[in-house]
Design a protein around this motif. Sequence first.
Motif, PDB file in Angstrom:
ATOM      1  N   SER A 166       0.808  -1.228   0.000  1.00  0.00           N
ATOM      2  CA  SER A 166       0.000   0.000   0.000  1.00  0.00           C
ATOM      3  C   SER A 166       0.835   1.268   0.000  1.00  0.00           C
ATOM      4  N   GLY A 167       2.110   1.163   0.348  1.00  0.00           N
ATOM      5  CA  GLY A 167       2.967   2.342   0.426  1.00  0.00           C
ATOM      6  C   GLY A 167       2.842   3.102   1.730  1.00  0.00           C
ATOM      7  N   TYR A 168       2.049   2.568   2.689  1.00  0.00           N
ATOM      8  CA  TYR A 168       1.960   3.305   3.950  1.00  0.00           C
ATOM      9  C   TYR A 168       3.259   3.161   4.725  1.00  0.00           C
ATOM     10  N   ILE A 169       3.583   4.193   5.487  1.00  0.00           N
ATOM     11  CA  ILE A 169       4.836   4.238   6.242  1.00  0.00           C
ATOM     12  C   ILE A 169       4.505   4.192   7.724  1.00  0.00           C
ATOM     13  N   ARG A 170       5.124   3.259   8.432  1.00  0.00           N
ATOM     14  CA  ARG A 170       4.907   3.159   9.880  1.00  0.00           C
ATOM     15  C   ARG A 170       6.214   3.382  10.616  1.00  0.00           C
ATOM     16  N   ARG A 171       6.115   4.101  11.709  1.00  0.00           N
ATOM     17  CA  ARG A 171       7.264   4.367  12.581  1.00  0.00           C
ATOM     18  C   ARG A 171       6.902   3.867  13.970  1.00  0.00           C
ATOM     19  N   ASN A 172       7.684   2.911  14.488  1.00  0.00           N
ATOM     20  CA  ASN A 172       7.470   2.450  15.862  1.00  0.00           C
ATOM     21  C   ASN A 172       8.059   3.491  16.804  1.00  0.00           C
ATOM     22  N   LEU A 173       7.208   4.089  17.621  1.00  0.00           N
ATOM     23  CA  LEU A 173       7.625   5.181  18.496  1.00  0.00           C
ATOM     24  C   LEU A 173       8.084   4.719  19.877  1.00  0.00           C
ATOM     25  N   SER A 174       7.585   3.601  20.347  1.00  0.00           N
ATOM     26  CA  SER A 174       7.787   3.179  21.737  1.00  0.00           C
ATOM     27  C   SER A 174       9.219   2.769  22.041  1.00  0.00           C
ATOM     28  N   PRO A 175       9.672   3.102  23.250  1.00  0.00           N
ATOM     29  CA  PRO A 175      10.978   2.617  23.705  1.00  0.00           C
ATOM     30  C   PRO A 175      10.953   1.100  23.861  1.00  0.00           C
ATOM     31  N   LEU A 176      12.122   0.472  23.776  1.00  0.00           N
ATOM     32  CA  LEU A 176      12.228  -0.967  23.927  1.00  0.00           C
ATOM     33  C   LEU A 176      12.345  -1.326  25.405  1.00  0.00           C
ATOM     34  N   ILE A 177      11.205  -1.234  26.082  1.00  0.00           N
ATOM     35  CA  ILE A 177      11.118  -1.611  27.491  1.00  0.00           C
ATOM     36  C   ILE A 177       9.941  -2.566  27.632  1.00  0.00           C
ATOM     37  N   ASP A 178       9.872  -3.260  28.730  1.00  0.00           N
ATOM     38  CA  ASP A 178       8.773  -4.180  28.980  1.00  0.00           C
ATOM     39  C   ASP A 178       7.533  -3.360  29.331  1.00  0.00           C
ATOM     40  N   SER A 179       6.641  -3.231  28.365  1.00  0.00           N
ATOM     41  CA  SER A 179       5.430  -2.434  28.548  1.00  0.00           C
ATOM     42  C   SER A 179       4.300  -3.027  27.712  1.00  0.00           C
ATOM     43  N   PRO A 180       3.070  -3.032  28.233  1.00  0.00           N
ATOM     44  CA  PRO A 180       1.946  -3.537  27.442  1.00  0.00           C
ATOM     45  C   PRO A 180       1.483  -2.539  26.377  1.00  0.00           C
ATOM     46  N   ILE A 181       2.019  -1.310  26.401  1.00  0.00           N
ATOM     47  CA  ILE A 181       1.589  -0.254  25.485  1.00  0.00           C
ATOM     48  C   ILE A 181       2.611  -0.094  24.362  1.00  0.00           C
ATOM     49  N   GLN A 182       2.118   0.004  23.119  1.00  0.00           N
ATOM     50  CA  GLN A 182       2.980   0.285  21.972  1.00  0.00           C
ATOM     51  C   GLN A 182       2.355   1.443  21.194  1.00  0.00           C
ATOM     52  N   LEU A 183       3.202   2.386  20.760  1.00  0.00           N
ATOM     53  CA  LEU A 183       2.741   3.513  19.958  1.00  0.00           C
ATOM     54  C   LEU A 183       3.387   3.445  18.583  1.00  0.00           C
ATOM     55  N   VAL A 184       2.563   3.693  17.557  1.00  0.00           N
ATOM     56  CA  VAL A 184       3.022   3.651  16.172  1.00  0.00           C
ATOM     57  C   VAL A 184       2.453   4.858  15.445  1.00  0.00           C
ATOM     58  N   GLU A 185       3.286   5.531  14.649  1.00  0.00           N
ATOM     59  CA  GLU A 185       2.828   6.626  13.794  1.00  0.00           C
ATOM     60  C   GLU A 185       2.736   6.094  12.370  1.00  0.00           C
ATOM     61  N   VAL A 186       1.623   6.421  11.694  1.00  0.00           N
ATOM     62  CA  VAL A 186       1.419   5.951  10.325  1.00  0.00           C
ATOM     63  C   VAL A 186       1.172   7.135   9.408  1.00  0.00           C
ATOM     64  N   SER A 187       1.835   7.131   8.255  1.00  0.00           N
ATOM     65  CA  SER A 187       1.555   8.079   7.179  1.00  0.00           C
ATOM     66  C   SER A 187       0.953   7.251   6.050  1.00  0.00           C
ATOM     67  N   PHE A 188      -0.303   7.550   5.721  1.00  0.00           N
ATOM     68  CA  PHE A 188      -1.063   6.733   4.775  1.00  0.00           C
ATOM     69  C   PHE A 188      -1.263   7.495   3.475  1.00  0.00           C
ATOM     70  N   PRO A 189      -0.746   6.974   2.346  1.00  0.00           N
ATOM     71  CA  PRO A 189      -0.809   7.693   1.067  1.00  0.00           C
ATOM     72  C   PRO A 189      -2.247   7.875   0.561  1.00  0.00           C
ATOM     73  N   PRO A 190      -2.464   8.896  -0.250  1.00  0.00           N
ATOM     74  CA  PRO A 190      -3.791   9.142  -0.815  1.00  0.00           C
ATOM     75  C   PRO A 190      -4.238   8.011  -1.737  1.00  0.00           C
ATOM     76  N   GLY A 191      -5.543   7.715  -1.672  1.00  0.00           N
ATOM     77  CA  GLY A 191      -6.134   6.736  -2.566  1.00  0.00           C
ATOM     78  C   GLY A 191      -5.776   5.289  -2.280  1.00  0.00           C
TER      79      GLY A 191
END
Length: 193
Positions: free
Chosen positions: A90-115
């Motif tokens: 699809s060409g979408y770009i994902r960036r894993n934001l979360s630090p590499l620690i033992d945590s149940p929470i993960q944050l991801v930033e996504v840039s999703f192309p048009p169409g």
Amino acid sequence: MDINSVIANRVRQLRDLQNLSLAALADRSGVSRSNISLIERGESSATATVLDKLSAALGVTVASLFEQPVETPVPVSRAADQPIWTDPGSGYIRRNLSPLIDSPIQLVEVSFPPGRRVAYDTAARDVDVHQQVWLIEGMIEVTVGESHWTLSAGDCLAMHLDQPISYHNPTTKPARYLVALVSQPYKPPRRSA
């Protein structure tokens, strides 16, 4: 280390930790043995759909497939060190934001192309995964099972990762959103008496 090598090492590590053969992972995920072998050797750039199938079969989130082992966990994830991956489908770009620690929470930033569109045949996992998508800019259409939502900047959608999900950017401009994932041990649904 390039992102395909990171994914290769992580898939192989998770498969080994669960004592799964290539054939067993192929049966669980619906991804062919040869495709998994190519991914584990870093010779294939898997699509988001394939990574979702593998992560479900391994009982982890897709974001977990981008994690690199660290000797000493650090509670800060510097922008320059955050893994960035582009879905070849699809060409979408994902960036894993979360630090590499033992945590149940993960944050991801996504840039999703048009169409563009991406669909996940999300299956039940050995962990219970909840996700929220907060749209920062643009517009996206999200379908979760039979439900459909159109999100505009500032909107936030909560979902459980246990059914098919698709994302579509119907506009001519990119969309950018934050994904927050929380993993918990799986609890089967309660049955009423």
